[in-house]
Design a protein around this motif. Structure first.
Motif, PDB file in Angstrom:
ATOM      1  N   VAL A 163       0.841  -1.197   0.000  1.00  0.00           N
ATOM      2  CA  VAL A 163       0.000   0.000   0.000  1.00  0.00           C
ATOM      3  C   VAL A 163       0.876   1.246   0.000  1.00  0.00           C
ATOM      4  CG1 VAL A 163      -1.717   1.316   1.295  1.00  0.00           C
ATOM      5  CG2 VAL A 163      -1.918  -1.173   1.129  1.00  0.00           C
ATOM      6  N   PHE A 164       1.936   1.233   0.829  1.00  0.00           N
ATOM      7  CA  PHE A 164       2.873   2.352   0.862  1.00  0.00           C
ATOM      8  C   PHE A 164       3.529   2.535  -0.506  1.00  0.00           C
ATOM      9  CE2 PHE A 164       7.379   3.641   1.668  1.00  0.00           C
ATOM     10  CZ  PHE A 164       7.126   4.963   2.002  1.00  0.00           C
ATOM     11  N   PHE A 165       3.953   1.424  -1.130  1.00  0.00           N
ATOM     12  CA  PHE A 165       4.626   1.507  -2.418  1.00  0.00           C
ATOM     13  C   PHE A 165       3.692   1.937  -3.538  1.00  0.00           C
ATOM     14  CE2 PHE A 165       7.794  -1.668  -0.636  1.00  0.00           C
ATOM     15  CZ  PHE A 165       8.800  -0.725  -0.518  1.00  0.00           C
ATOM     16  N   LEU A 166       2.380   1.817  -3.318  1.00  0.00           N
ATOM     17  CA  LEU A 166       1.447   2.336  -4.322  1.00  0.00           C
ATOM     18  C   LEU A 166       1.719   3.808  -4.596  1.00  0.00           C
ATOM     19  CD1 LEU A 166      -2.021   0.806  -3.310  1.00  0.00           C
ATOM     20  CD2 LEU A 166      -0.670   0.263  -5.337  1.00  0.00           C
ATOM     21  N   GLY A 167       2.189   4.505  -3.566  1.00  0.00           N
ATOM     22  CA  GLY A 167       2.464   5.930  -3.725  1.00  0.00           C
ATOM     23  C   GLY A 167       3.467   6.225  -4.813  1.00  0.00           C
ATOM     24  N   SER A 168       4.457   5.319  -5.006  1.00  0.00           N
ATOM     25  CA  SER A 168       5.470   5.566  -6.030  1.00  0.00           C
ATOM     26  C   SER A 168       4.852   5.551  -7.419  1.00  0.00           C
ATOM     27  CB  SER A 168       6.589   4.527  -5.918  1.00  0.00           C
ATOM     28  OG  SER A 168       6.100   3.226  -6.198  1.00  0.00           O
ATOM     29  N   PHE A 169       3.934   4.626  -7.656  1.00  0.00           N
ATOM     30  CA  PHE A 169       3.332   4.525  -8.986  1.00  0.00           C
ATOM     31  C   PHE A 169       2.223   5.557  -9.178  1.00  0.00           C
ATOM     32  CE2 PHE A 169       5.095   0.346  -7.970  1.00  0.00           C
ATOM     33  CZ  PHE A 169       5.968   0.220  -9.033  1.00  0.00           C
ATOM     34  N   LEU A 170       1.465   5.800  -8.129  1.00  0.00           N
ATOM     35  CA  LEU A 170       0.456   6.853  -8.239  1.00  0.00           C
ATOM     36  C   LEU A 170       1.123   8.211  -8.441  1.00  0.00           C
ATOM     37  CD1 LEU A 170      -2.011   5.770  -5.388  1.00  0.00           C
ATOM     38  CD2 LEU A 170      -2.333   5.513  -7.850  1.00  0.00           C
ATOM     39  N   GLY A 171       2.227   8.431  -7.718  1.00  0.00           N
ATOM     40  CA  GLY A 171       2.928   9.703  -7.862  1.00  0.00           C
ATOM     41  C   GLY A 171       3.559   9.861  -9.229  1.00  0.00           C
ATOM     42  N   SER A 172       4.260   8.826  -9.693  1.00  0.00           N
ATOM     43  CA  SER A 172       4.871   8.898 -11.022  1.00  0.00           C
ATOM     44  C   SER A 172       3.803   9.035 -12.103  1.00  0.00           C
ATOM     45  CB  SER A 172       5.706   7.642 -11.282  1.00  0.00           C
ATOM     46  OG  SER A 172       6.764   7.542 -10.358  1.00  0.00           O
ATOM     47  N   GLY A 173       2.700   8.286 -11.927  1.00  0.00           N
ATOM     48  CA  GLY A 173       1.613   8.379 -12.888  1.00  0.00           C
ATOM     49  C   GLY A 173       1.007   9.771 -12.933  1.00  0.00           C
ATOM     50  N   CYS A 174       0.812  10.360 -11.757  1.00  0.00           N
ATOM     51  CA  CYS A 174       0.273  11.726 -11.705  1.00  0.00           C
ATOM     52  C   CYS A 174       1.248  12.730 -12.317  1.00  0.00           C
ATOM     53  CB  CYS A 174      -0.037  12.109 -10.260  1.00  0.00           C
ATOM     54  SG  CYS A 174      -1.480  11.276  -9.569  1.00  0.00           S
ATOM     55  N   ALA A 175       2.552  12.519 -12.092  1.00  0.00           N
ATOM     56  CA  ALA A 175       3.551  13.408 -12.689  1.00  0.00           C
ATOM     57  C   ALA A 175       3.446  13.380 -14.205  1.00  0.00           C
ATOM     58  CB  ALA A 175       4.952  13.000 -12.240  1.00  0.00           C
ATOM     59  N   PHE A 176       3.270  12.180 -14.778  1.00  0.00           N
ATOM     60  CA  PHE A 176       3.116  12.062 -16.230  1.00  0.00           C
ATOM     61  C   PHE A 176       1.740  12.542 -16.685  1.00  0.00           C
ATOM     62  CE2 PHE A 176       6.208   8.294 -15.871  1.00  0.00           C
ATOM     63  CZ  PHE A 176       7.294   9.116 -16.122  1.00  0.00           C
ATOM     64  N   LEU A 177       0.703  12.081 -15.944  1.00  0.00           N
ATOM     65  CA  LEU A 177      -0.673  12.325 -16.377  1.00  0.00           C
ATOM     66  C   LEU A 177      -1.018  13.804 -16.370  1.00  0.00           C
ATOM     67  CD1 LEU A 177      -3.116  10.616 -17.243  1.00  0.00           C
ATOM     68  CD2 LEU A 177      -3.879  10.632 -14.872  1.00  0.00           C
ATOM     69  N   PHE A 178      -0.659  14.485 -15.270  1.00  0.00           N
ATOM     70  CA  PHE A 178      -1.019  15.901 -15.132  1.00  0.00           C
ATOM     71  C   PHE A 178       0.132  16.833 -15.493  1.00  0.00           C
ATOM     72  CE2 PHE A 178      -3.639  13.610 -11.933  1.00  0.00           C
ATOM     73  CZ  PHE A 178      -4.858  13.754 -12.581  1.00  0.00           C
ATOM     74  N   GLY A 179       1.370  16.274 -15.502  1.00  0.00           N
ATOM     75  CA  GLY A 179       2.511  17.122 -15.839  1.00  0.00           C
ATOM     76  C   GLY A 179       2.451  17.639 -17.260  1.00  0.00           C
ATOM     77  N   GLY A 180       2.018  16.769 -18.194  1.00  0.00           N
ATOM     78  CA  GLY A 180       1.905  17.203 -19.579  1.00  0.00           C
ATOM     79  C   GLY A 180       0.877  18.309 -19.744  1.00  0.00           C
ATOM     80  N   SER A 181      -0.265  18.144 -19.089  1.00  0.00           N
ATOM     81  CA  SER A 181      -1.300  19.180 -19.157  1.00  0.00           C
ATOM     82  C   SER A 181      -0.837  20.456 -18.462  1.00  0.00           C
ATOM     83  CB  SER A 181      -2.584  18.670 -18.515  1.00  0.00           C
ATOM     84  OG  SER A 181      -3.067  17.519 -19.190  1.00  0.00           O
ATOM     85  N   LEU A 182      -0.157  20.294 -17.324  1.00  0.00           N
ATOM     86  CA  LEU A 182       0.344  21.459 -16.597  1.00  0.00           C
ATOM     87  C   LEU A 182       1.347  22.231 -17.444  1.00  0.00           C
ATOM     88  CD1 LEU A 182       0.599  23.127 -13.994  1.00  0.00           C
ATOM     89  CD2 LEU A 182       2.297  21.465 -13.195  1.00  0.00           C
ATOM     90  N   LEU A 183       2.219  21.507 -18.137  1.00  0.00           N
ATOM     91  CA  LEU A 183       3.197  22.171 -18.998  1.00  0.00           C
ATOM     92  C   LEU A 183       2.507  22.932 -20.119  1.00  0.00           C
ATOM     93  CD1 LEU A 183       6.211  22.587 -19.682  1.00  0.00           C
ATOM     94  CD2 LEU A 183       6.065  20.524 -21.096  1.00  0.00           C
ATOM     95  N   SER A 184       1.474  22.327 -20.707  1.00  0.00           N
ATOM     96  CA  SER A 184       0.743  23.003 -21.785  1.00  0.00           C
ATOM     97  C   SER A 184       0.062  24.266 -21.285  1.00  0.00           C
ATOM     98  CB  SER A 184      -0.297  22.047 -22.383  1.00  0.00           C
ATOM     99  OG  SER A 184       0.319  20.922 -22.970  1.00  0.00           O
TER     100      SER A 184
END
Length: 440
Positions: free
Chosen positions: A137-158
Motif C-alpha cells: 500500500v505504501f509503495f502504491l504511492g510511487s506509482f500513483l505519484g509517477s503516474g500523476c507526474a506524467f498524467l497531469f505534468g503534460g497538461s500542466l506544462l501546456s
C-alpha cells in the motif's frame, strides 16, 4: 494503536511517497524543454535525474536511518517532506545546470528521510504476516505519484506554456506548482501521526560495528539480496526515467498525449503490480512458503524482460504501448519483497540501517548508475538520441535477467538466516513470557 490511527498513518505515508515521486519524476517529463533551454545532452540530463538526486539520498540515508532506530519517527518524516517540497519549488527558480543540480541534491536529501523511517514505523504497528501487504500500500504511492507526474505534468506544462504571465519558463512554473502540496501534507502529518505507544526495541541501541558484524556473518545472503534488487531497480528506474524520451523521440508523442498514455500505464499497471506482489507474498507466507518474497520477485523479473525489450525496440506504437504496460506491471513486483525481507530477518534495532543500505544500493546503482549508463550509451557509443530504445534494451533488459538469477541464488542462504532468526525470536518470546509471569 487503534485501527483508525493505523489506517490514517499508512494513508498519510502513502500520500507522502506519492508526492515524493511526483517531485522526483516530473523532471523526466520535462526533458525536452529543459534540454532546449539549458542546452543539455543526455548524459547531463541523466546526472540531474539520477546522480544529483541520489548523492545525498543514498549517503545520508544511513545517519537518518540510525536516527529512526533511536528517535521518534514522525518528526523525521515531516522534516523530510517539507525539505524536499521546498527544494522542488527551488528547482523552478534555477536557470543553469549547476543550480538545478544543487536543488535536485536537496530533493534527494529530503526524500532520504522518508522510507527508512516509514519501514521501521510500519513494522512496529503491523504483524509480520501482513507486513508485505501493508508495504505494498505504501509503495502504491510511487506509482500513483509517477503516474500523476506524467498524467497531469503534460497538461500542466501546456497550460503554463499558454498562460504563463511570468518571466519564468513553463517548466520552471511546473516545479513551483508540484512542490507546493508537500508543505501542507507535512503539516498534516505533524499534527495527526504519533509514535506508537509500544515500540519494538529489543534491547539498547546497537552500534554500527555490531550491524556490520551481522552483515558479515550473513554476507552471502545480504550481498546477493542487495545486488539482485539493485539490478531490478535499474530495470524499473530506467523505465521511469527514459520511457518519456523514448515515446517522444521514436513515436513523436506530444507532452499531453505522452502524459495521458504513460500516466495511465504507471498508475494502473504499476499499482496493480505492486499490490499483486504484496498479496501474493502474504498468501504464500501464510501457506508456510519461506522464500515467498524471492519467488514473487524472481517471477516479476523474468516476466518483465521480454515485453520490456519489445516495447523499446519496436517502431510500432500500437505494439510498444501494451508491451510497456505489461513490462511495467511485472517490473513493479520486486518493490514489496525488497523491503519486506529485511524487516523480517534483520534484528529490530538494525532494521532502519539495513533498509538505508538497500536504498543506498538502489539509488547509486539503480537510479543513478542505470540512468547515466543509458545516457552515456546514447551520447558516446551510439551518438544518436534516436538510439534511446537500444540503450534501454541493453541496460534494463540485462539487469532484469541478472537480478532474477541473483535472487534465485540467494534462496538457500535466506532459508538459513530465516531459520536462525525464528529460533532467536522463540527464545526471546519464551524469556519475555517468563519475566511477565514472575512479575505477575
Amino acid at each position: 494503536m487503534s485501527r483508525l490511527r493505523q489506517a490514517n498513518a499508512i494513508t498519510l505515508f502513502m500520500l507522502a511517497y506519492l508526492l515524493s515521486y511526483i517531485d522526483r519524476q516530473i523532471l523526466s517529463l520535462l526533458i525536452g524543454p529543459i534540454q532546449a533551454d539549458l542546452h543539455l545532452g543526455d548524459t547531463q540530463f541523466a546526472c540531474l535525474n539520477g546522480l544529483a538526486f541520489s548523492l545525498l539520498y543514498a549517503v545520508l540515508g544511513f545517519p537518518l536511518a540510525s536516527l529512526s532506530d533511536r528517535k521518534p519517527r514522525p518528526p523525521i518524516i515531516v522534516a523530510g517532506v517539507i525539505l524536499w517540497s521546498l527544494a522542488t519549488m527551488a528547482c523552478g527558480l534555477c536557470n543553469g545546470f549547476w543550480s538545478l543540480f544543487t536543488c535536485r541534491v536537496l530533493v534527494g536529501l529530503g526524500e532520504a528521510a522518508l522510507a527508512p523511517a516509514v519501514y521501521s514505523y510500519l513494522a512496529d504497528i503491523v504483524p509480520k504476516e501482513k507486513l508485505a501487504g501493508t508495504l505494498s500500500v505504501f509503495f502504491l504511492g510511487s506509482f500513483l505519484g509517477s503516474g500523476c507526474a506524467f498524467l497531469f505534468g503534460g497538461s500542466l506544462l501546456s497550460v503554463a506554456q499558454h498562460y504563463n504571465m511570468t518571466s519564468l519558463h513553463a517548466w520552471q512554473v511546473c516545479f513551483l506548482v508540484v512542490g507546493l502540496p508537500g508543505l501542507f501534507l507535512g503539516l498534516i502529518i505533524a499534527t495527526s501521526v504519533r509514535e506508537p505507544a509500544q515500540r519494538r526495541v529489543a534491547g539498547p541501541h546497537v552500534p554500527a560495528a555490531q550491524a556490520i558484524a551481522f552483515f558479515r556473518q550473513h554476507k552471502m545472503f545480504f550481498s546477493l539480496h542487495m545486488l539482485g534488487y539493485t539490478l531490478l531497480a535499474v530495470t524499473l528506474f530506467s523505465l521511469f526515467s527514459w520511457m518519456p524520451a523514448q515515446m517522444m523521440r521514436i513515436h513523436h508523442m506530444s507532452h499531453t498525449e505522452l502524459g495521458l498514455v504513460l500516466g495511465s500505464i504507471v498508475i494502473i499497471c504499476g499499482s496493480a503490480g505492486v499490490f499483486t506482489s504484496g498479496r501474493c507474498i502474504d498468501y504464500l507466507t501464510h501457506r508456510g512458503v519461506v522464500c515467498a518474497s524471492q519467488i514473487v520477485a524472481v517471477t516479476g523479473a523474468f516476466l518483465a524482460c521480454v515485453p520490456l525489450v519489445i516495447s523499446v525496440l519496436t517502431t510500432d506504437r500500437h505494439l510498444a504501448v501494451p508491451c510497456f504496460a505489461l513490462a511495467f506491471f511485472f517490473a513493479s513486483f520486486p518493490m514489496p519483497p525488497s523491503a519486506t525481507v529485511l524487516q523480517i530477518v534483520v534484528p529490530v534495532p538494525m532494521r532502519a540501517r539495513f533498509s538505508a543500505t538497500m536504498l543506498f544500493c538502489n539509488a547509486i546503482g539503480g537510479l543513478s548508475g542505470g540512468s547515466i549508463l543509458i545516457g552515456m550509451l546514447n551520447d558516446r557509443v551510439f551518438q544518436s538520441p534516436l538510439a534511446i530504445g537500444l540503450s534501454m534494451a541493453i541496460v534494463a533488459g540485462t539487469a532484469s535477467v541478472l537480478g532474477g538469477v541473483l535472487l534465485l541464488l540467494c534462496m538457500p542462504s535466506y532459508r538459513r538466516l530465516y531459520g536462525a532468526q525464528q529460533h532467536h525470536q522463540h527464545v526471546y518470546d519464551a524469556v519475555s513470557t517468563g519475566v511477565r509471569e514472575q512479575t505477575a
